[in-house]
Motif scaffolding. Structure first.
Motif, PDB file in Angstrom:
ATOM      1  N   THR A 124       0.815  -1.211   0.000  1.00 26.63           N
ATOM      2  CA  THR A 124       0.000   0.000   0.000  1.00 26.63           C
ATOM      3  C   THR A 124       0.847   1.258   0.000  1.00 26.63           C
ATOM      4  O   THR A 124       0.550   2.211  -0.732  1.00 26.63           O
ATOM      5  CB  THR A 124      -0.943  -0.001   1.221  1.00 26.63           C
ATOM      6  N   SER A 127       2.081   2.398  -3.364  1.00 25.25           N
ATOM      7  CA  SER A 127       1.043   2.561  -4.380  1.00 25.25           C
ATOM      8  C   SER A 127       0.335   3.897  -4.220  1.00 25.25           C
ATOM      9  O   SER A 127       0.335   4.500  -3.148  1.00 25.25           O
ATOM     10  CB  SER A 127       0.010   1.427  -4.279  1.00 25.25           C
ATOM     11  N   ASP A 129      -3.525   5.977  -5.639  1.00 27.06           N
ATOM     12  CA  ASP A 129      -4.882   5.625  -6.059  1.00 27.06           C
ATOM     13  C   ASP A 129      -4.884   5.070  -7.477  1.00 27.06           C
ATOM     14  O   ASP A 129      -5.672   4.190  -7.819  1.00 27.06           O
ATOM     15  CB  ASP A 129      -5.797   6.856  -6.005  1.00 27.06           C
ATOM     16  N   ILE A 132      -2.657   1.411  -7.513  1.00 24.18           N
ATOM     17  CA  ILE A 132      -2.876   0.339  -6.547  1.00 24.18           C
ATOM     18  C   ILE A 132      -3.441  -0.916  -7.193  1.00 24.18           C
ATOM     19  O   ILE A 132      -3.044  -2.037  -6.875  1.00 24.18           O
ATOM     20  CB  ILE A 132      -3.780   0.819  -5.384  1.00 24.18           C
ATOM     21  N   GLY A 382      -7.086  -2.037   0.319  1.00 19.89           N
ATOM     22  CA  GLY A 382      -5.970  -1.099   0.264  1.00 19.89           C
ATOM     23  C   GLY A 382      -6.422   0.313  -0.057  1.00 19.89           C
ATOM     24  O   GLY A 382      -5.868   1.295   0.454  1.00 19.89           O
ATOM     25  N   TYR A 383      -7.445   0.430  -0.908  1.00 19.79           N
ATOM     26  CA  TYR A 383      -7.951   1.745  -1.289  1.00 19.79           C
ATOM     27  C   TYR A 383      -8.769   2.388  -0.167  1.00 19.79           C
ATOM     28  O   TYR A 383      -8.588   3.555   0.164  1.00 19.79           O
ATOM     29  CB  TYR A 383      -8.816   1.624  -2.540  1.00 19.79           C
ATOM     30  N   GLN A 386      -6.288   3.075   3.127  1.00 22.99           N
ATOM     31  CA  GLN A 386      -4.868   3.308   2.833  1.00 22.99           C
ATOM     32  C   GLN A 386      -4.174   4.081   3.943  1.00 22.99           C
ATOM     33  O   GLN A 386      -2.953   3.982   4.101  1.00 22.99           O
ATOM     34  CB  GLN A 386      -4.699   4.012   1.493  1.00 22.99           C
ATOM     35  N   GLU A 387      -4.913   4.814   4.746  1.00 27.75           N
ATOM     36  CA  GLU A 387      -4.294   5.542   5.853  1.00 27.75           C
ATOM     37  C   GLU A 387      -3.984   4.629   7.037  1.00 27.75           C
ATOM     38  O   GLU A 387      -3.187   4.983   7.903  1.00 27.75           O
ATOM     39  CB  GLU A 387      -5.216   6.679   6.310  1.00 27.75           C
ATOM     40  N   SER A 389      -3.303   0.985   6.621  1.00 22.85           N
ATOM     41  CA  SER A 389      -3.222  -0.233   5.816  1.00 22.85           C
ATOM     42  C   SER A 389      -2.849  -1.462   6.650  1.00 22.85           C
ATOM     43  O   SER A 389      -3.422  -2.537   6.458  1.00 22.85           O
ATOM     44  CB  SER A 389      -2.217  -0.047   4.676  1.00 22.85           C
TER      45      SER A 389
END
Length: 453
Positions: A124, A127, A129, A132, A382-383, A386-387, A389
């Motif tokens: 993550t 990557s 947005d 990813i 992951g999306y 993501q903060e 992960s």
């Protein structure tokens, strides 16, 4: 090298490390129940299904502490030491004892939670947005090559063998142990990503904080106890969010089908006496067919689907339909008692004359469907998180491993058709919940874009 090139190289190295490790471990899991049947009469009383149930049971419990470990020592060291535990488990088959076999099962369960949480965290933070989906596709495809090489060796080494000799077993597991160790050492080649190449300026400060505690293996983070506690608390908080609860139903399905294609189905094929003297070697061909399906699916729906023009739901639906077709054909082709048959195999016949070609087609479909489902699930987790992960992936693997442990446990007792029915029911409910979660993601992105405007 540009920052984007460095992060892409990190993903490739990560994929190759896992490819080597799981060339060894996936091959081990695919053949271990068949191997164990060959020496149960020597005083060894272990069961491959029970071992896997222990692994995934401990895995599920250890996911609660895995984010803390990754926060303290970083993802690279986390993956390296976890890889050593995997190698130790494989090595127990060289000279098997019941106590060492089950002890190693506990240790590798703990290691698995740390390994996969670290993997999700590292992937993550390398990557954006935009990348990813591509990065998960690259990683997934490289990982699935692990099904090819070890199983190809099994096919040629065991061709025509009705019984597995000690020499055959020892040669295979010494080689697998060495291959696993190579994968562990590859993780040291991963470089720390450049913060500016990962996220936008608005989230750059957040990334710097996350990368300092998670991505570095040189700088010792400040306040290790506080970081570990925060990671543990965050994992508990994420586990009860609406998004994660919805995804958890589908994640549960991945645990069930993981058990089936990685351990149960190969055992079923090896137990079919109507496949002739080559039934044992067909376990290797089955693993290769699964791998081809995994690689093809990871390539098509990960690497090529960079922009997610149509969303993740159509790919998930395709994966589920592919699995349901495979389950129906397996129901027709494989004897119901195959998962529980002794070393001599089963003489029962299913609803049609057993076909090797159909059995291998089902292996391919299992792999293709699994890659469709997992690339999209890993990508959306992951999306969406993501903060956070590392805690998010800990929850993912917590749910998956609980269900895998349950499935390996009931595989000791349930006939094939009952196992297939359970997967159909959970898969259907899980897909519906995924569709709802995906719509929430789209709605959230639309609201964010409108607020930006």
């Amino acid at each position: 090298m540009s920052p984007e090139g460095k992060t892409l190289l990190n993903i490739v190295i990560l994929g190759f490390g896992f490819m080597f490790m799981f060339t060894a471990f996936s091959t081990c899991g695919n053949i271990e129940q068949t191997v164990i049947k060959s020496f149960n009469s020597t005083g060894f009383s272990g069961s491959g299904y029970t071992s896997m149930s222990i692994i995934y049971g401990v895995f599920s419990a250890s996911n609660l502490i895995a984010p803390s470990v990754v926060a303290v020592i970083g993802p690279q060291l986390s993956m390296f030491f976890s890889g050593l535990a995997y190698s130790g488990y494989i090595a127990t088959f060289i000279q098997p004892f019941t106590w060492s076999f089950y002890t190693a099962s506990v240790v590798v369960g703990i290691a698995a939670a740390i390994l996969w949480t670290a993997q999700g965290n590292l992937l993550t933070i390398n990557s954006t947005d935009v990348t990813i989906g591509r990065n998960y596709g690259i990683f997934w495809s490289l990982l699935q090559f692990s099904f090819l090489f070890g199983n190809m060796y099994i096919y040629f080494a065991w061709h025509g063998h009705v019984h597995i000799l000690d020499k055959d077993r020892q040669t295979v597991f010494i080689a697998l142990t060495v291959i696993s160790l190579i994968g562990s050492f590859l993780f040291f080649l991963i470089q720390k990503p450049e913060p500016k190449s990962i996220f936008s300026d608005e989230s750059e400060s957040l990334l710097q904080a996350e990368s300092s505690e998670s991505a570095s293996v040189v700088v010792v983070p400040q306040g290790l106890g506080s970081q570990a506690l925060d990671a543990f608390r965050k994992a508990l908080q994420l586990s009860v969010t609406k998004e994660m609860l919805l995804l958890s139903i589908f994640i549960a399905y991945t645990g069930l089908e993981l058990t089936f294609y990685s351990g149960v189905y190969g055992t079923c094929i090896g137990a079919m006496t109507q496949f002739g003297d080559n039934a044992k070697s067909l376990i290797g061909l089955s693993g290769i067919s699964i791998g081809i399906g995994e690689i093809l699916g990871g390539g098509m729906f990960g690497i090529l689907n960079k922009c997610n023009r149509f969303g993740r739901s159509p790919v998930v639906l395709l994966g589920l339909i592919t699995h349901f077709v495979a389950f129906y054909l397996i129901f027709l082709n494989i004897a119901s008692d195959a998962p529980l048959a002794p070393e001599e195999g089963t003489n029962l016949q299913a609803f049609i004359t057993p076909s090797v070609e159909l059995a291998l087609l089902c292996s391919f479909l299992l792999g293709l469907g699994d890659s469709c489902i997992n690339t999209q699930l890993l990508s959306i987790v992951g999306y969406m998180f993501q903060e956070d992960s590392a805690p998010a992936f800990a929850v993912f693997y917590l749910v998956q491993s609980i269900m895998a442990a349950l499935a390996f446990f009931y595989s000791n007792y349930l006939l094939l058709h009952w196992q297939l029915l359970i997967m159909v029911l959970v898969g259907f409910l899980g897909t519906l919940s995924f569709f709802i979660a995906e719509r929430m993601v789209v709605s959230r992105r639309r609201d964010t874009d409108n607020n930006s405007i």
